[in-house]
Write a protein that holds these residues in place. Structure first.
Motif, PDB file in Angstrom:
ATOM      1  N   GLY A  58       0.928  -0.997   0.158  1.00 38.31           N
ATOM      2  CA  GLY A  58      -0.373  -0.052   0.100  1.00 38.31           C
ATOM      3  C   GLY A  58       1.152   0.915   0.001  1.00 38.31           C
ATOM      4  O   GLY A  58       2.029   1.446  -0.130  1.00 38.31           O
ATOM      5  N   ALA A  59       0.800   2.143   0.165  1.00 36.03           N
ATOM      6  CA  ALA A  59       0.803   3.715   0.556  1.00 36.03           C
ATOM      7  C   ALA A  59       1.893   4.244   1.222  1.00 36.03           C
ATOM      8  O   ALA A  59       2.954   4.286   0.879  1.00 36.03           O
ATOM      9  CB  ALA A  59       0.027   4.435   0.046  1.00 36.03           C
ATOM     10  N   GLU A  60       1.860   3.576   2.115  1.00 30.75           N
ATOM     11  CA  GLU A  60       3.674   3.913   3.584  1.00 30.75           C
ATOM     12  C   GLU A  60       4.213   2.603   3.173  1.00 30.75           C
ATOM     13  O   GLU A  60       3.565   1.034   4.272  1.00 30.75           O
ATOM     14  CB  GLU A  60       2.752   4.005   4.557  1.00 30.75           C
ATOM     15  CG  GLU A  60       2.241   5.430   4.681  1.00 30.75           C
ATOM     16  CD  GLU A  60       2.350   5.763   6.384  1.00 30.75           C
ATOM     17  OE1 GLU A  60       2.078   5.018   6.902  1.00 30.75           O
ATOM     18  OE2 GLU A  60       2.052   7.138   6.601  1.00 30.75           O
ATOM     19  N   LYS A  61       4.790   1.997   2.748  1.00 29.64           N
ATOM     20  CA  LYS A  61       5.746   0.598   2.139  1.00 29.64           C
ATOM     21  C   LYS A  61       6.577   0.259   3.164  1.00 29.64           C
ATOM     22  O   LYS A  61       6.918   1.318   4.429  1.00 29.64           O
ATOM     23  CB  LYS A  61       6.263   0.647   0.646  1.00 29.64           C
ATOM     24  CG  LYS A  61       5.336   1.079  -0.148  1.00 29.64           C
ATOM     25  CD  LYS A  61       6.215   0.681  -1.174  1.00 29.64           C
ATOM     26  CE  LYS A  61       4.944   1.520  -2.368  1.00 29.64           C
ATOM     27  NZ  LYS A  61       4.266   1.549  -2.681  1.00 29.64           N
ATOM     28  N   ARG A  62       5.931  -0.879   4.171  1.00 31.01           N
ATOM     29  CA  ARG A  62       7.526  -1.598   5.444  1.00 31.01           C
ATOM     30  C   ARG A  62       8.149  -2.673   4.369  1.00 31.01           C
ATOM     31  O   ARG A  62       6.754  -3.523   4.252  1.00 31.01           O
ATOM     32  CB  ARG A  62       6.077  -1.743   5.948  1.00 31.01           C
ATOM     33  CG  ARG A  62       5.543  -1.019   7.102  1.00 31.01           C
ATOM     34  CD  ARG A  62       6.541   0.830   7.882  1.00 31.01           C
ATOM     35  NE  ARG A  62       5.688   2.054   8.012  1.00 31.01           N
ATOM     36  CZ  ARG A  62       5.844   2.925   7.082  1.00 31.01           C
ATOM     37  NH1 ARG A  62       6.480   3.411   6.211  1.00 31.01           N
ATOM     38  NH2 ARG A  62       5.066   3.382   7.321  1.00 31.01           N
ATOM     39  N   ILE A  63       8.753  -2.760   4.301  1.00 31.40           N
ATOM     40  CA  ILE A  63       9.696  -3.941   4.011  1.00 31.40           C
ATOM     41  C   ILE A  63      10.712  -4.144   4.859  1.00 31.40           C
ATOM     42  O   ILE A  63      12.054  -3.428   4.729  1.00 31.40           O
ATOM     43  CB  ILE A  63      10.244  -3.309   2.383  1.00 31.40           C
ATOM     44  CG1 ILE A  63       9.702  -3.070   1.733  1.00 31.40           C
ATOM     45  CG2 ILE A  63      11.214  -4.467   1.594  1.00 31.40           C
ATOM     46  CD1 ILE A  63       9.957  -2.508  -0.159  1.00 31.40           C
TER      47      ILE A  63
END
Ligand code: NAI
Ligand code: 5RP
Length: 305
Positions: A58-63
């Protein structure tokens, strides 16, 4: 929370599984197609490329990256960078050099968390110990994921700014080398010494109430149970060494004496330079312990190694 996980090997799969178990959504990528399929079977959404992984998030990416240290980390970051902005967060959970981490944090616009990870594949059931460096807001934002991957809220903390997490993990590994060496020396003396001892029984007795009980000592007990008191075909050849080397280099730079870490590192190098198997028990135990916590391959007598 939705998390992209890159690198689905021994450690990355545990990140995936623990996040799924905690109710997070996971998008998973590895260069190995079988690893991607296995993660999909476990409930993750597989991505065929890093671009696809970024597009799926989604918009706020956490990887979370869990790939081998060095070039694979830079390659993944360079490929992800065009898809990320300053609201996004990338965690590097591998054993990267802390100076690479400070460089990467400066190079990229997205928030970069360097996360030292301890516990090894053998610690999957309990969860890991996570030592995190980087911006406070990004750490706070990732707490639900850290809670899931670590043993719980007490199993992770922010160590400081960029680089601090991997710096603490580097020193952790130096300690790990020295502890393995000292257990190895003790068991070598017991093995070569005056009594015909059952070393599994010794380790088990020490693990129950002795001053020197520890997880590494539990892994010694396991090693003697599975290989026998004489460690069977376990060879005098200890692989690895990069994080211990960095610890000694840093200690030299800081003029802090670390004779035990340094000696343990030398013993590793010695195990590889003899040109044959000298059968040193302490080194053979270190070789087997690396399998115990890290599932690193055990060198056996008769191997080409
Ligand atoms: N095994 C252990 O005990 C521990 C390992 N670590 C660190 O965690 C990291 C991963 O270690 P392991 O899981 O043990 O290694 P592994 O070799 O089991 O898994 C690495 C995975 O990364 C994949 N990979 C390699 N390059 C890639 C790329 N560019 N893009 C996507 N996937 C890629 C490989 O196909 C493989 O599945 C390393 O930095 C390691 O030092 C940290 C703590 C403990
Ligand atoms: O970080 C770890 C454990 O804490 C990894 O198992 C690492 O591979 C150990 O270092 P080396 O490979 O040099 O023995």
């Amino acid at each position: 929370m939705e998390l992209g996980v890159v690198g689905l090997g021994r450690m990355g799969r545990i990140v995936v599984d623990r996040c799924l178990d905690a109710g997070h959504d996971v998008v998973a990528f590895d260069i190995d197609a079988t690893a991607r399929e296995d993660a999909a079977d476990a409930g993750a959404t597989p991505a065929d490329t890093l671009d696809a992984l970024a597009a799926e998030l989604g918009a706020e990416k956490r990887i979370w990256l869990m790939v081998p240290a060095g070039d694979p980390v830079d390659a993944a970051l360079d490929e992800l960078a065009p898809h990320l902005d300053s609201d996004d967060v990338v965690v590097d959970g591998g054993n990267s050099h802390f100076e690479d981490s400070t460089r990467r944090a400066e190079e990229h616009d997205f928030a970069y968390l360097d996360c030292g990870t301890s516990g090894g594949p053998a610690g999957a059931e309990l969860g890991f110990s996570l030592m995190v460096g980087g911006p406070e807001w990004a750490y706070d934002d990732l707490v639900p994921v850290f809670d899931a991957v670590a043993t719980g809220p007490d199993g992770h903390d922010r160590m400081g700014p960029a680089g601090a997490g991997h710096y603490v993990k580097m020193v952790h590994n130096g300690v790990e080398y020295a502890l393995m060496q000292t257990y190895g020396e003790g068991f070598e003396l017991l093995h070569e010494g005056r009594y015909d001892l059952d070393l599994e029984a010794v380790a088990r007795t020490w693990n129950n109430g002795a001053v020197i009980r520890s997880w590494l000592l539990e892994l010694c007990e396991e090693a003697f149970r599975e290989e026998g008191s004489d460690l069977g075909t376990v060879a005098d050849h200890v692989a690895g060494g990069s994080t211990g080397t960095w610890t000694v280099q840093e200690a030299l730079e800081q003029e802090v004496p670390v004779p035990l870490v340094s000696q343990a590192l030398s013993e590793r190098f010695g195990s590889r330079s003899t040109g044959g198997d000298t059968g040193r028990f302490a080194r053979r135990l270190a070789n087997r312990l690396r399998y115990g916590f890290g599932r690193h391959e055990v060198a056996r007598t008769g191997d080409d190694a």
